[in-house]
Design an enzyme around this catalytic site. Structure first.
Site, PDB file in Angstrom:
ATOM      1  N   ARG A  91       1.992  -5.058   1.984  1.00  0.00           N
ATOM      2  CA  ARG A  91       2.494  -6.404   1.727  1.00  0.00           C
ATOM      3  C   ARG A  91       3.974  -6.419   2.073  1.00  0.00           C
ATOM      4  O   ARG A  91       4.695  -5.446   1.799  1.00  0.00           O
ATOM      5  CB  ARG A  91       2.316  -6.802   0.258  1.00  0.00           C
ATOM      6  CG  ARG A  91       0.900  -7.185  -0.133  1.00  0.00           C
ATOM      7  CD  ARG A  91       0.480  -8.541   0.460  1.00  0.00           C
ATOM      8  NE  ARG A  91      -0.850  -8.959   0.044  1.00  0.00           N
ATOM      9  CZ  ARG A  91      -1.976  -8.695   0.708  1.00  0.00           C
ATOM     10  NH1 ARG A  91      -1.956  -7.991   1.827  1.00  0.00           N
ATOM     11  NH2 ARG A  91      -3.138  -9.138   0.261  1.00  0.00           N
TER      12      ARG A  91
ATOM     13  N   GLU B 222       5.698 -15.326   4.680  1.00  0.00           N
ATOM     14  CA  GLU B 222       4.685 -15.533   5.730  1.00  0.00           C
ATOM     15  C   GLU B 222       4.255 -16.998   5.764  1.00  0.00           C
ATOM     16  O   GLU B 222       4.031 -17.584   4.696  1.00  0.00           O
ATOM     17  CB  GLU B 222       3.480 -14.628   5.472  1.00  0.00           C
ATOM     18  CG  GLU B 222       3.844 -13.159   5.634  1.00  0.00           C
ATOM     19  CD  GLU B 222       2.659 -12.205   5.430  1.00  0.00           C
ATOM     20  OE1 GLU B 222       1.517 -12.672   5.226  1.00  0.00           O
ATOM     21  OE2 GLU B 222       2.888 -11.007   5.474  1.00  0.00           O
TER      22      GLU B 222
ATOM     23  N   HIS C  44      -0.054 -10.825  10.296  1.00  0.00           N
ATOM     24  CA  HIS C  44      -0.962 -10.449   9.195  1.00  0.00           C
ATOM     25  C   HIS C  44      -2.420 -10.435   9.674  1.00  0.00           C
ATOM     26  O   HIS C  44      -3.266 -11.178   9.174  1.00  0.00           O
ATOM     27  CB  HIS C  44      -0.789 -11.400   8.002  1.00  0.00           C
ATOM     28  CG  HIS C  44      -1.247 -10.821   6.711  1.00  0.00           C
ATOM     29  ND1 HIS C  44      -0.598 -11.017   5.516  1.00  0.00           N
ATOM     30  CD2 HIS C  44      -2.301 -10.016   6.409  1.00  0.00           C
ATOM     31  CE1 HIS C  44      -1.228 -10.398   4.541  1.00  0.00           C
ATOM     32  NE2 HIS C  44      -2.286  -9.776   5.065  1.00  0.00           N
TER      33      HIS C  44
END
Ligand SMILES: NC(=O)C1=CN([C@@H]2O[C@H](COP(=O)(O)OP(=O)(O)OC[C@H]3O[C@@H](n4cnc5c(N)ncnc54)[C@H](OP(=O)(O)O)[C@@H]3O)[C@@H](O)[C@H]2O)C=CC1
Ligand SMILES: O=CC(=O)O
Length: 324
Positions: free
Chosen positions: A237, A266, A285
């Site tokens: 993360r 993000e 991601h």
């Protein structure tokens, strides 16, 4: 009457049909306060919640008095307030295992593309710069037989160790809270403290969840412990790494390069300084983003919700203790 469910992620047709067969489904865009306000009655009646992303916290739970189970289409669940769910006896289901191998592939892709400068040189060739044989200014560094340090030797860490050990003859170091015998016996992995791992690794690979303990686990001090030739890979993360400190370390040569699938914010803002650095490979991601794996995750999330709302939970539950 079928239980009411809020769906906040679109599903393949066959999985949507399966969900509809078991539940009365309201599909919404997300679980933001605006969406909840727009569909207040449906949120108030819903016994299940299925989707990914968005904060599921006390504020949302207050609007969902009938909620009995959440099913996230992800393995990570840092966006859920698990304590608040436990207090309300709401089950939290997730999708481990199905995505493990795919995420490990992504991490290996980041190792290779940073070390061999794949994306940088791809742009160089496509930009018409290849006019003669390349020289040392375009050389990369070897991956095979180097030392790969893994932060978080869980499911994904283990699958990465397997690739690195058997595929690339790499030495494996790891740091986790407990000893991982399988990694040690199958892949010759050596457990070590964080400082040793940072000092000895050529590649530092993060497959940690985001928790209070892992937040900014890698900051300026830790980056300074790494070799100047080392590469940092983060597919855990974003906030596990202090991105501002990482940007500085990549600019001043404290470390050599970084491969990032995750960011502190993000989507990462297009004008973020880190995106301007040639020694950064940035992905949006996509750790688990293959057709096969994303289908498998959605399938498991649907099955998980069916199991949870029918009192038949056997696996994939973050807080199984609340069933007792
Ligand atoms: N980029 C992407 O698209 C994806 C990202 N992820 C991320 O990867 C994470 C890991 O997934 P997965 O491998 O399945 O999870 P696991 O739970 O199997 O593994 C997590 C590992 O992290 C270790 N760990 C947790 N807290 C600490 C700590 N404070 N210090 C040291 N080690 C710690 C655990 O240690 P121990 O073994 O000792 O308990 C464990 O080895 C997910 O939580 C998610 O955030 C996952 C999928 C896709
Ligand atoms: O980041 C993805 C996940 O499954 O967690």
């Amino acid at each position: 009457m079928k239980p009411a469910v809020i769906l906040y992620k679109s599903l393949p047709d066959d999985l949507r049909a399966k969900l509809d067969a078991h539940f009365t489904v309201t599909e919404v865009h997300d679980v933001s306060p605006e969406t909840v306000q727009q569909h207040a009655a449906q949120f108030a009646q819903a016994e299940g919640l299925l989707g990914s992303g968005g904060k599921v916290n006390g504020d949302l739970l207050a609007k969902m008095p009938a909620l009995r189970a959440c099913s996230t289409v992800s393995v990570g669940y840092d966006n859920f307030d698990v304590e608040a769910l436990n207090q309300r006896n709401v089950l939290l289901m997730h999708t481990p295992t199905v995505l493990t191998e795919t995420v490990a592939d992504t991490m290996m892709a980041l190792v290779l593309s940073t070390a061999r400068r794949v994306t940088e040189l791809d742009q160089w060739v496509k930009g018409g710069e290849w006019k003669k044989s390349i020289g040392p200014e375009h050389f990369g560094i070897d991956v095979h037989h180097k030392t790969l340090g893994i932060l978080g030797m869980g499911r994904i860490g283990l699958a990465l160790a397997q690739r690195a050990h058997f595929g690339f003859g790499m030495n494996i170091l790891y740091n986790a809270r407990r000893q991982h015998e399988e990694a040690e016996t199958r892949f010759g992995a050596r457990a070590c403290d964080l400082e040793t791992l940072l000092k000895e690794s050529d590649f530092v690979c993060i497959s940690l969840p985001l928790t209070e303990q892992t937040h900014h686990m890698i900051g300026a001090a830790q980056l300074k412990m790494m070799k100047p030739s080392a590469i940092l890979i983060n597919a855990g993360r974003g906030p596990v790494v202090d991105e501002q400190a990482l940007t500085a370390a990549l600019k001043d040569g404290t470390i050599h390069a970084a491969g990032l699938d995750v960011f502190e914010v993000e989507p990462v803002p297009a004008d973020a300084e880190i995106l301007k650095l040639p020694n950064v490979v940035a992905l949006p991601h996509i750790g688990s983003a293959t057709h096969e794996t994303r289908y498998g995750m959605a399938r498991d999330a649907v099955d998980n919700l069916i199991a949870a709302l029918s009192g038949k939970v056997e696996k994939n539950c973050v807080n199984p203790q609340i069933q007792a």
